[in-house]
Enzyme design. Structure first.
Site, mmCIF file in Angstrom:
data_model
loop_
_atom_site.group_PDB
_atom_site.id
_atom_site.type_symbol
_atom_site.label_atom_id
_atom_site.label_comp_id
_atom_site.label_asym_id
_atom_site.label_seq_id
_atom_site.Cartn_x
_atom_site.Cartn_y
_atom_site.Cartn_z
ATOM 1 N N TYR A 1 1.306 -18.768 9.500
ATOM 2 C CA TYR A 1 1.403 -17.560 10.318
ATOM 3 C C TYR A 1 1.858 -16.375 9.488
ATOM 4 C CZ TYR A 1 6.481 -18.143 10.351
ATOM 5 O OH TYR A 1 7.791 -18.256 9.963
ATOM 6 N N SER B 1 9.773 -19.248 5.319
ATOM 7 C CA SER B 1 9.231 -17.942 5.667
ATOM 8 C C SER B 1 9.367 -17.063 4.428
ATOM 9 C CB SER B 1 10.009 -17.353 6.844
ATOM 10 O OG SER B 1 9.499 -16.083 7.150
ATOM 11 N N GLY C 1 -17.333 13.511 -7.408
ATOM 12 C CA GLY C 1 -16.841 14.636 -8.193
ATOM 13 C C GLY C 1 -16.914 14.417 -9.688
ATOM 14 N N LYS D 1 -27.133 6.193 -5.284
ATOM 15 C CA LYS D 1 -28.053 7.201 -4.749
ATOM 16 C C LYS D 1 -29.510 6.792 -4.957
ATOM 17 C CE LYS D 1 -27.174 11.468 -4.541
ATOM 18 N NZ LYS D 1 -27.573 11.753 -3.147
ATOM 19 N N ARG E 1 -29.426 14.496 -10.315
ATOM 20 C CA ARG E 1 -28.121 14.003 -9.848
ATOM 21 C C ARG E 1 -27.733 12.730 -10.591
ATOM 22 N NH1 ARG E 1 -30.384 15.696 -4.625
ATOM 23 N NH2 ARG E 1 -28.879 17.021 -3.526
ATOM 24 N N HIS F 1 14.457 1.850 4.652
ATOM 25 C CA HIS F 1 15.061 1.447 5.924
ATOM 26 C C HIS F 1 14.434 2.219 7.082
ATOM 27 C CE1 HIS F 1 18.133 1.706 9.113
ATOM 28 N NE2 HIS F 1 18.277 0.417 8.834
ATOM 29 N N MET G 1 -19.516 14.483 -11.600
ATOM 30 C CA MET G 1 -20.374 15.508 -12.206
ATOM 31 C C MET G 1 -21.053 16.311 -11.124
ATOM 32 S SD MET G 1 -23.680 15.235 -14.634
ATOM 33 C CE MET G 1 -24.807 16.455 -13.987
ATOM 34 N N ARG H 1 -26.472 7.029 5.696
ATOM 35 C CA ARG H 1 -25.369 6.126 5.326
ATOM 36 C C ARG H 1 -24.659 5.723 6.595
ATOM 37 N NH1 ARG H 1 -21.930 10.966 2.357
ATOM 38 N NH2 ARG H 1 -22.017 12.353 4.142
ATOM 39 N N CYS I 1 7.232 -12.993 6.595
ATOM 40 C CA CYS I 1 7.867 -12.104 7.565
ATOM 41 C C CYS I 1 8.270 -10.791 6.924
ATOM 42 C CB CYS I 1 9.066 -12.782 8.204
ATOM 43 S SG CYS I 1 10.372 -13.167 7.027
#
Lengths: 899, 899
Positions: free
Chosen positions: A873, A786, A116, A37, A107, A478, A118, A362, A853
């Site tokens: 790959y 693989s 959150g 901040k 702050r 599954h 404070m 922002r 894979c």
């Protein structure tokens, strides 16, 4: 645990960094010192934007505070005084001045965002004297006393430890006495009385009066912010996010500005481009005479900022019309911000007596569609490069574009929540069996298949259904894996629903849903919704294709797909897949026509009988492969030979068992006995993969023959076929040697019979830790590896993904793991084995082809790991292909930057 | 595959190595060149023993033969001629001489023993002329023609490829025609006619007459031996035993001697010491006028060699009496052999016309008891050192000494065979449930518990039974592991038995065994025997204690035991265990009294309800630990906190579920629902180990408290307690950190409450590949690692040991694996992970204590691996402790030699 690292003891000499009036002692690069901040406010200020003046006490003061047993450095007092004076000078108000009081906000702000941790304290500086000054100066005593009331409540709660319920009770009491519905019904006098009551309560609690000294107020607030760094909430949050305690927090003290002091005041939020569509148009809302929280609360309808925005709906006047000067300032500022930050900004502002103040900027959140458009537009505007555009996009967000989504405006009755296992949305009648799903589909009815969990036998029902809901199973159960492969919406592991198959109903909380009732699933959030909710169909824009083309140009990893049906293969190729990385042959055997032959094969008591049954399956397999080879013309197709344990194919009902017995000329007793013989305690670690090939070589021989016959057919007809035959669950070189001999033998036989020479490769899955360790030996016979990262994760971590749901959420909550290892590769464990295997495999066979894979093939973090490890790959489900293309591009760009 | 290594192409110049007449060109060090047989004969010859003369064609000639497309080296012909001449000269007979023919044997002999690779050819050199010479010279035409007949059959089969059935048919035909029952009924003339028929058949098959040229016979035989090196049987054998094809085989040609030429001939076998008792007394049998195979065939009763042997039974005269001169020679020879080879020898000899010939000597097989006595005696005789004595003993054979064994002389009807899962022997009535077993035990009946497989619920029944028989499960199935732990006989995975629980019977082949029928198990062989068979109780000799003391002095590894009952702990301490390496707490919960509270805990819906149930279990646990700490006074006790998934403790019957529901004030429905929630697809990879501790910390808290309270009690009473608390299934440092905090907290609480300070350690099992890889992190919180090699093997290899039986035997047969990885550590896979973990663990914490506690802790090969890897201890089941002590000694001695 980094939290045990020693705290540094001395801050630098400079204990306060001021900003305001177009100048700042800090900038955006000083986040570590000033917190997020503080750095952001300093940065905007340095840009010359109108930011309420203030100063930041940096993080190293917090560190020193703890090192000195919660004592402030001696020099801090003077420097804070100077900081306050700096604010007073710029704003022309004085802290604690009864006539013209300066009010400030206090702050916290750490290096990393800790939402959150404070509460913020606003309106600090009010006391019995200054409140009157504020009332006089603004001509608005109600405003002044409301601000004072709120300040006492907030300060007492956060700094003095008086629970805020105490104050809410007093407020409610007064409203009841006066029969008021709204806080706003309270008059200035009411509020004045309330302030008196509040102060009395506080005094009773803390045994002294509410502090009237504004400096005492300020130091109390600063101390409270520092102390909050070590509160249990913050410690837990840091442990979860691996944030060292040694970082400390900064404190920012800033002059208050008010948008609610009259009709020449206002407050608003804006986006520099449309966050929903990405259109290049200033977009936002404001409220006259209001505070920021009023915009959020939605009690008053906000007005549009621009005339164009007004045109889009509503008849309230725009800021462009009612405050043209301020609006002109705002336009200049937003353009400056966008070109400075080179991204769409989300800004907050307040107008106090016609004076515009910037409170925040922002990078703005945006929809996936908007993100694509903004990225493409900004490249065209030469604001950013293609690489920057690609890096800014969240690959996972692309998923939104590929699936139907729920109408965001529809009302929803959520009755349960599960895991967002496969994105998209679907409504339909509830059915509880695959057969019912198929039956309904034949009648053109839309259904949702609801199961405790699914198994390969349910696949035809999953195909027939619009969506799948399961009570058990994680993100890689599954149901989840298969549904994602199909691009079908799925909510898995909805633990709160209790399914009663016998009654054909399920309950969720108080709701009971019977067969035929309509439900809606949101596979992107895991919501289970009662009734039908409208959905919006996907529509891929030109921007999508532009970005994908850039991604393809940037990436070095190839992207393949996991597919075994012609539909999946076509879908994936349409999404840009460059081949099939995993074609699971077992799914091909569940067809009604085939399953009997498959079961005959399984219950066969001799090799001969098995061969007879396999001969019946051969033509089906061949046909499957012919279709897939045609669709993947010119691209490699990796086919995995039979992998699951045989009992997965066995029937469960007596009728079905009798059917198998009849087909096999066996007694029902014999079939049952065989089924009991095949039962396994831990099927995942059982008689499966190449263990089937070693014990029943005729199965792999049949499959190999089907592959080569299909390849010969397609090649004869002019197609280009590149089969890669993959042996699963190898743990020793010898297994692969034996299995490769079977494949090579069938290849030679088919070549002899057809005269067609197929260029093929034989390789293996690396999915057992032993295989990874022995990769050097195994590569003697493997032309490719693989990495089957699903099974490799299961074995390396000793976690069954079907059973993980019972504890994996707890593990995440307690910070034992950061990510579900079935979603993102566990780089420290599984990743080390992959690195070892890649290294040893290459040492034996320099050019060995490496890919993955598992489900991880579609996960951006895992793809980045694959890039780093130098794989060739990744292979993922069809709907993940675009995500993988983008993620691979990002990984390649980051690798380029890192080098 | 070493078989693909290139064959060397040129042999040395020397192609023939002769032996005979007290001289030899080779010796025992030349096994690689001369093969095992050739080297052994040469060695005996060089010792000056009477060995029939002969020569060996070395292995490199075989290699050259293959390199030259199966052509003999040019120089071989001359050298073989010289070799034959050497034999002729010593023996005074001539090869092919019709008057005084030399007959030879031709045998293969590779560097490594390859039994059954090729048949031996005897009596080579016989033809139509020499047979008459042999008849005349021996005065025994029947002997001569029987020898010729046998030679034709053998040579035709092995060299000419004429199936031996052809000859058997002719023989049977003649016996039928003449109505003879025995071969010995055939006269010399009958045999002469049979020879004519044989030759006719051979000629018809090979289209030329049976070779009459003795040199052609010889070269045919040599070629056949070389060719046999590449026959499929030999190739398979080599693949299985990793013998390179490049080694080749040698051929040994040796003069025949005959023990069956008259009453001054004989043949016999002898042991230099008693192979059954180990007594230092020459021991053996012989037959007058007989061939070696007659001794084996057992048609005639052999006579003892010595007068002492005669005294032990039978009234036949001893060799010492009937052939005193020959016997005196034999005594001198056996003494020479024993002092030369420094071990008990098993010798074969033949007496031909009062002349003694030595045919073989080798280290004699002996019983475990004899092995101990011989080892101790030879050390006392200063023949060998203690280290040599220890190295010679087979640790596994000690098992025979610790358990009852079947009376070797009893008759047995074997109805099925399973795996020899836990040694010993037991007879009893068949029961099919743990309850029935317990009931019978209360009535003092002996029972055998027969189950398809066992689970932790069966443990009380296993305790009650004499032995356990299961239809499923491997050497490391639940039944096997638990039975070994109890020292109880078990046959597991007897796949041929079909159990019908409903009918209370099982079938095995044609036999049906009903409840109450008596069977006998041989846990050392896996035999299942109908009826009762006498057993012999174990009796540990002084030699046993002597050897164990030597072993303890020699070893560096500590030996602990896996034990959780006071009985096991006592047994193990009696066998020399130096602490408990694994005390599994879960077995403690199955007691009838406790299981209800355990189940209450499991079905509890809140933490509070769980704590109430756990409070009931606490006193039981404390009592368990008090007993164990007392027994293990002064020794470390490693206690593993709860490991198995909770569903293992759940009831299966409705009645039992109702009982739990009542105790927990829940509905039956709720209990069933909880059970279904806990069901797992792969329990091995499920919600178990420290995952229970993370999700239900109160369980581990209760267990820790019980441990510390028990330790405080015992220590207060003057005992010395060294608890080591072990956290199972850790995969991340964080898990251990969380669990250690629980343990430390309880320790502090108990210390505060009792004032007793317990010195304890906290450590972890390393049983997941990830834990091994992350051992460096984990060691931050672990004071010791115990390698849980059972689970580490399951996860590293991806094999469920409960399901492995379905394919592991096939895997061994096909040479995919050499050893069951659950019996002997897979050094290349699991072993690498152990090495990695040991190294990384020590890098973090130099003195970290390392041990293993899997089944492998009692396996000699695995113990050798532990020595090499530098572990501190192994822990094994009580009955394996002596084996481990000896194996550890051997490993230490070998390590000393290697350095």
């Amino acid at each position: 645990m980094k939290s045990s690292a020693a705290l540094k003891t001395t801050p630098a000499d400079k204990l306060v960094y001021t900003f305001g009036d177009g100048k700042a002692e800090g900038d955006v690069t000083m986040k570590n010192l000033l917190g997020g901040k503080g750095a952001n406010l300093a940065d905007m200020c340095a840009l010359g934007l109108p930011v309420p003046p203030g100063f930041t006490i940096p993080t190293d003061v917090c560190v020193a505070y703890y090192a000195a047993d919660k004592n402030f450095p001696a020099a801090l007092d003077d420097q804070v005084k100077a900081g306050v004076a700096h604010i007073e000078k710029i704003g022309g108000r004085s802290f604690g001045d009864a006539k013209n009081p300066l009010l400030v906000s206090v702050r916290s702000g750490a290096r990393a965002s800790m939402p959150g941790m404070m509460d913020t304290i606003l309106n600090l500086g009010l006391n019995d004297a200054t409140v009157e000054g504020l009332a006089a100066k603004t001509g608005n005593p109600r405003f002044a006393y409301d601000s004072y009331r709120r300040f006492i409540q907030m300060y007492s709660d956060v700094v003095l430890g008086v629970d805020h319920d105490v104050f809410e009770d007093l407020l409610d009491l007064m409203k009841n006495e006066r029969d008021f519905a709204q806080d706003t019904d309270l008059s200035a006098d009411d509020l004045k009385e309330l302030v008196a009551q509040y102060k009395e309560k506080v005094a009773a609690h803390i045994k002294r009066p509410f502090p009237q000294d504004v400096n005492e107020q300020l130091w109390g607030a600063v101390r409270a912010v520092f102390d909050s760094w070590m509160n249990p909430r913050a410690i837990t949050y840091r442990n979860l996010h691996d944030i060292p305690a040694s970082w400390g927090t900064a404190v920012t003290i800033q002059s208050m500005v008010f948008g609610n002091m009259g009709d020449d005041c206002a407050t608003g939020v804006a986006f520099t481009r449309n966050p929903s569509t990405g259109d290049k148009a200033f977009y936002g809302e404001f409220l006259v005479n209001a505070q920021g929280e009023d915009v959020v609360a939605g009690i008053r309808t906000p007005q549009p900022l621009t005339v164009q925005g007004k045109a889009e709906g509503g008849d309230l006047p725009s800021m462009e019309e009612v405050m043209p000067d301020v609006f002109a300032d705002l336009v200049k500022i937003y353009q400056k911000l966008e070109s400075h930050y080179r991204d769409m900004q989300d800004i907050e502002f307040t107008v106090e007596n016609r004076k515009l103040w910037m409170l925040q900027t922002r990078n703005g959140k945006r929809t996936a569609k908007a993100a694509l458009k903004i990225a493409v537009d900004m490249v065209n505007e030469k604001l950013i490069t293609r690489d920057e555009a690609l890096l800014r996009l969240d690959p996972l967000s692309l998923d939104q574009l590929l699936h139907p989504t729920l109408d965001p405006n529809a009302k929803k009755t959520v009755i349960a929540r599960g895991l967002p296992a496969s994105p998209g949305a679907a409504s339909g009648k509830v059915v509880f069996t695959a057969e019912d799903a198929e039956h309904a589909a034949n009648l053109k009815e839309k259904v949702i298949l609801v199961r405790i969990e699914t198994s390969p036998e349910d696949i035809h029902g999953m195909h027939a259904a619009q969506g799948i809901l399961t009570a058990r199973g994680g993100m890689t159960s599954h149901a989840a894996v298969v549904a994602r492969g199909m691009g079908k919406c799925c909510v898995s592991g909805a633990g709160d629903i209790r399914i009663n198959y016998a009654k054909k109903e399920f309950t969720a909380g108080n709701a009971t849903v019977k067969e035929g009732d309509i439900i809606t699933l949101n596979g992107s959030t895991g919501e289970v919704i009662l009734g039908s909710v409208g959905t919006v169909e996907p529509n891929l824009s030109g921007d999508f294709n532009t970005v994908m083309a850039w991604a393809d140009a940037a990436r070095s990893l190839n992207i393949r797909t996991n597919a075994e049906t012609p539909l999946d293969a076509k879908t994936a190729r349409g999404f840009g897949a460059e081949g099939i990385g995993l074609c699971r042959t077992e799914h091909m055997f569940f067809d009604a026509e085939r399953i009997i032959a498959m079961r005959e094969m399984i219950v066969a008591e001799t090799k001969k009988a098995r061969e007879v049954a396999l001969a019946k399956l051969l033509p089906y397999q061949r046909k499957d492969f012919v279709e897939i080879f045609r669709i993947m013309d010119g691209l490699p197709v990796t086919i995995r030979l039979l992998d699951p344990p045989l009992h997965e194919f066995l029937p469960h009902t007596e009728n079905e068992m009798q059917e198998v017995a009849d087909a096999s000329h066996l007694t029902l007793e014999a079939v049952k006995y065989r089924a009991s013989q095949l039962h396994e305690s831990n099927p995942m670690l059982g008689h499966r993969g190449c263990r089937l090939g070693v014990t029943y070589p005729e199965i792999y021989a049949m499959q190999s023959r089907a592959i080569f016959e299909a390849a010969a057919d397609v090649q004869k007809a002019g197609g280009k076929v590149l089969p890669e035959i993959m042996i699963p669950l190898v743990m020793t070189k010898k297994e692969l040697q034996l299995m490769k001999a079977i494949v090579d033998h069938e290849a030679a036989q088919v070549k002899a019979a057809t005269g067609v020479d197929i260029a093929y490769q034989v390789g293996t899955m690396i999915e057992l830790p032993r295989a990874a360790l022995r990769a050097g030996d195994i590569a003697e016979y493997a032309e490719f590896f693989s990495f089957g990262t699903n099974d490799l994760t299961q074995t390396t971590l000793g976690i069954s993904r079907d059973d993980a749901a019972n504890f994996i959420e707890q593990y995440k909550k307690q910070g034992v793991i950061e990510q579900d290892p079935f979603v993102t590769i566990d780089q420290d464990g599984v990743g080390e084995l992959i690195r070892i295997a890649a290294e040893r495999g290459r040492a034996t066979r320099a050019g060995i082809k490496l890919g993955i894979c598992g489900e991880h093939g579609g996960d951006p973090a895992s793809i980045a790991f694959c890039q780093k490890t130098g794989l060739n790959y990744v292979s993922c489900s069809p709907y993940r292909v675009p995500i993988a293309r983008l993620a691979a591009a990002q990984a390649a760009i980051r690798a380029k930057v890192a080098n």
